[in-house]
Design an enzyme around this catalytic site. Structure first.
Site, mmCIF file in Angstrom:
data_model
loop_
_atom_site.group_PDB
_atom_site.id
_atom_site.type_symbol
_atom_site.label_atom_id
_atom_site.label_comp_id
_atom_site.label_asym_id
_atom_site.label_seq_id
_atom_site.Cartn_x
_atom_site.Cartn_y
_atom_site.Cartn_z
ATOM 1 C CD GLU A 255 -7.459 5.858 -43.567
ATOM 2 O OE1 GLU A 255 -7.690 6.987 -44.063
ATOM 3 O OE2 GLU A 255 -6.815 4.978 -44.143
ATOM 4 C CD GLU B 273 -9.057 5.436 -48.454
ATOM 5 O OE1 GLU B 273 -9.543 6.072 -47.520
ATOM 6 O OE2 GLU B 273 -8.359 5.963 -49.359
#
Length: 688
Positions: free
Chosen positions: A313, A157
């Site tokens: 995710e 991320e």
């Protein structure tokens, strides 16, 4: 029909798995021994391994400890579980921050951060880049040819920015490469305003709350620089991995429509696109608002490389960081997991395998709860997804042949949200794009989600809401698209500025004015709660009938070749066009001059899509709050039918020859979707 090569050549079907953090449990041998057994029960076939493991791999500078990772990889490989091996740059060890403080970020207030958090590091720092190169090279040399490792999960991320002296110098160098001269920069940024002209490159600093924030060109270029610097850092991470084994695919996980980075800039750097999906399910009576936005972001990630992506995710149950972390209701996990597949994912993966015992995500959802066994509702939900993925394996790699595209553009959003007017309480760009997407989603129209610089070949319909910034070449591509028979939908507040955030002279919508056939004289901003009625014009080409409501923004436009579909019915612009159509070449351009209500968008987009001849996943009306999507393989189409409500829905099929891809029930003319139900049907592919 589009059938893509497998993302990972030695993987049959879909990936099912997620983040695995054995380094948190090295003192708990019994836990580590249970993990693989439970993974097999959960129908997992993949893990993302080592995402935050730097200190466990290099506890002190130059001292590497790979024994635990060796053991973990061997245990997983022996069990038939594939590994996406991570590079650990997302969170640096304390020794690195202490010895080399330059690696810590400086905030926009000029203060250097202390050690802690994630991505609290400077992407420009030569020290940080070198330390990352070393650990990545070590990982590659040890594991890049291991049969259990199928790809690289680079960092985690990416996000944030640094304002340190190193980044200031890098920003100035970036600007010099772009503008060449200060005169060119000062003109592009319109710096004579407030006497902010720069006379030396050293005077330029990043936007800061206690410094310069009023130059919109500076603000825009800083965001571009942050993206480019992050992409360059990602490329730097990948280099040692590819040097050792160039054939191993590389990905990193994006964060939906995260405003800090323009994800289109990662094309050409990544082999696979991945993203992390965390909607706020159950905030409404139905799941539709979250389902629509999630579908749009799935389509965006698929569109970046125009091939299947990875859902890297999601949570099998809850998050722990949303304002209200609500549990998914029974059936919802299976539904939203298969929704990802419907929109082009070739994986369903989770954060995380096992709930942490301590720290800030100890109550974040996981497959294995603190109780430590498989006898939980969440574990059974995950198991059910794994079983379905095994049955759905034949459609892995199937593509999506979209004849419609919706434009969502990062740079356009950056400029629009920094515009200072006409509504500083919210221009709602992303919400507006989502509303237009939703109108086609409800029809079951497969869509790509693209930025404004992408080619338009192959589409029949392109929808570009609030295209405030029109960069060079965009208007020309749109004109060619329309002249050759395409249908283009534009809206208010389009064609306002160029790529430097300088206003287009000569009247709005700037370079789109002739194409749209209208001149926008001014725009009226409404207070929250204000409404302006809009009445359709009798005999309008789309056959629209009735009264709708405008809110927030009403543009006052004059016809310059276009014809009206609807007009305002109140205020000083009563009788003036609120929606128009302009015939150009073999195609049409629609211009919606106000932010009109959902009822208008439903009626309008249904007629526009039908007129454009855009193919739907199912050639039949869908019940309210259901969705249809189709993936295409070699001679076969896979139709996903999804019910996002807590009540059963009956739908009528369109007469094609259908059969279930999984399950035993025969398919006749109707199908009942249970509450939060999903069905996957197979039919012969139609010629195109």
């Amino acid at each position: 029909m589009t059938q893509h090569a497998p993302i990972f050549p030695n993987v049959r079907g879909f990936l099912h798995g997620g983040d695995y953090n054995p380094d948190q449990w090295l003192a708990y041998r019994d836990v580590l021994e249970q993990d693989v057994k439970l993974m097999r029960e959960a129908k997992w076939n993949a893990v993302s391994l080592g995402i935050f493991s730097w200190v466990s791999l290099e506890p002190e500078e130059g001292v590497f400890t790979f024994d635990w990772l060796d053991e973990t990889i061997e245990r997983l490989t022996k069990a038939g579980i594939h590994i996406l091996l991570a590079t650990p740059s997302g969170a640096r060890p304390a020794w690195l921050s202490a010895k080399y403080p330059e690696v810590l970020r400086v905030g926009p207030d000029g203060r250097r951060n202390r050690h802690g958090g994630r991505h609290n590091h400077c992407y420009t720092s030569p020290v940080y880049r070198e330390k990352v190169r070393i650990i990545n090279r070590k990982l590659a040399e040890r594991y890049a040819h291991h049969p259990g490792v199928i790809g690289w999960h680079v960092s985690n991320e990416y996000g944030g920015e640094c304002h340190c002296p190193l980044c200031q110098e890098a920003f100035r160098a970036w600007l010099k490469r772009k503008y060449k001269t200060l005169d060119a920069l000062n003109h592009a940024w319109w710096t004579p305003f407030w006497s902010h002209t720069y006379t030396d490159w050293s005077q330029i600093e990043s936007p800061m709350p206690h410094g310069e924030m009023s130059i919109h060109g500076l603000n825009l270029d800083w965001k571009r620089f942050v993206t480019d610097q992050t992409v360059d850092f990602c490329r730097h991470e990948i280099e040692p991995l590819k040097e050792v084994n160039p054939s191993l695919p590389v990905t990193t996980n994006f964060m939906g429509t995260y405003p800090g980075l323009n994800y289109w800039r990662f094309r050409g750097v990544l082999d696979v696109i991945s993203w992390d999906s965390y909607p706020r399910w159950h905030t409404h009576e139905t799941l539709v608002p979250e389902a629509v936005h999630t579908a749009m972001v799935h389509d965006l990630n698929r569109s970046i490389l125009r091939k299947p992506f990875l859902l890297m995710e999601s949570t099998p149950s809850v998050t722990n960081w949303q304002a209200v972390s609500k549990q998914k209701r029974p059936g919802v996990h299976v539904l939203v997991s298969l929704q990802a597949l419907a929109h082009g994912a070739d994986s369903v993966q989770y954060f995380q395998w096992r709930k942490s015992r301590g720290s800030c995500e100890k109550f974040h959802g996981a497959v294995v709860d603190h109780v430590g066994h498989a006898n939980t509702r969440v574990f059974r939900d995950v198991q059910a997804v794994g079983e379905m993925l095994e049955q759905l394996a034949p459609l892995a790699g199937a593509g999506i042949d979209a004849e419609a595209a919706v434009v969502f553009d990062w740079e356009n959003r950056w400029a629009l949200e920094d515009a200072k007017g006409p509504r500083n309480i919210g221009m709602h760009y992303e919400e507006t794009v989502t509303a237009h997407y939703a109108a086609l989603w409800r029809l079951g129209v497969p869509m790509d989600v693209i930025d404004e610089e992408q080619p338009l070949d192959g589409y029949k319909l392109v929808v570009a809401p609030m295209l405030y910034m029109v960069r060079p070449g965009v208007a020309e591509r749109m004109r060619a698209f329309v002249e050759q028979g395409g249908t283009l939908v534009l809206t208010y507040w389009s064609g306002i500025v160029d790529e430097n955030d300088l206003v287009h002279l000569g009247g709005f919508p700037g370079p789109l004015r002739e194409l749209a056939g209208v001149w926008a004289e001014e725009i009226d901003a409404l207070y929250d709660g204000e409404r302006v009625p809009v009445q359709t014009v009798d005999g309008n080409p789309l056959g629209l009938a009735g009264t709708y409501e405008a809110r927030e923004l009403c543009e006052v436009v004059h016809l310059e070749g276009a014809e009206p579909l609807a007009v305002y019915a109140a205020d000083y612009y009563a009788g003036m066009p609120a929606a128009t159509v302009h015939r150009v070449g073999q195609g049409r351009v629609y211009y919606v001059a106000a932010r009109l209500d959902e009822a208008f968008l439903r009626d309008f987009m249904a007629r526009v899509a039908a007129e454009a001849g855009v193919r739907r996943a199912l050639a039949a009306d869908l019940p309210e709050d259901t969705s249809a999507m189709v993936r295409s393989g070699d001679g076969v189409e896979y139709v996903f039918l999804m019910n996002f409500t807590p009540s059963p829905k009956e739908l009528r099929l369109d007469g094609a020859s259908y059969r279930h891809l999984y399950g035993e029930a025969p398919v006749d003319g109707t199908l009942v979707l249970p509450a939060y139900g999903v069905s996957v049907l197979q039919r012969p592919a139609k010629g195109r």
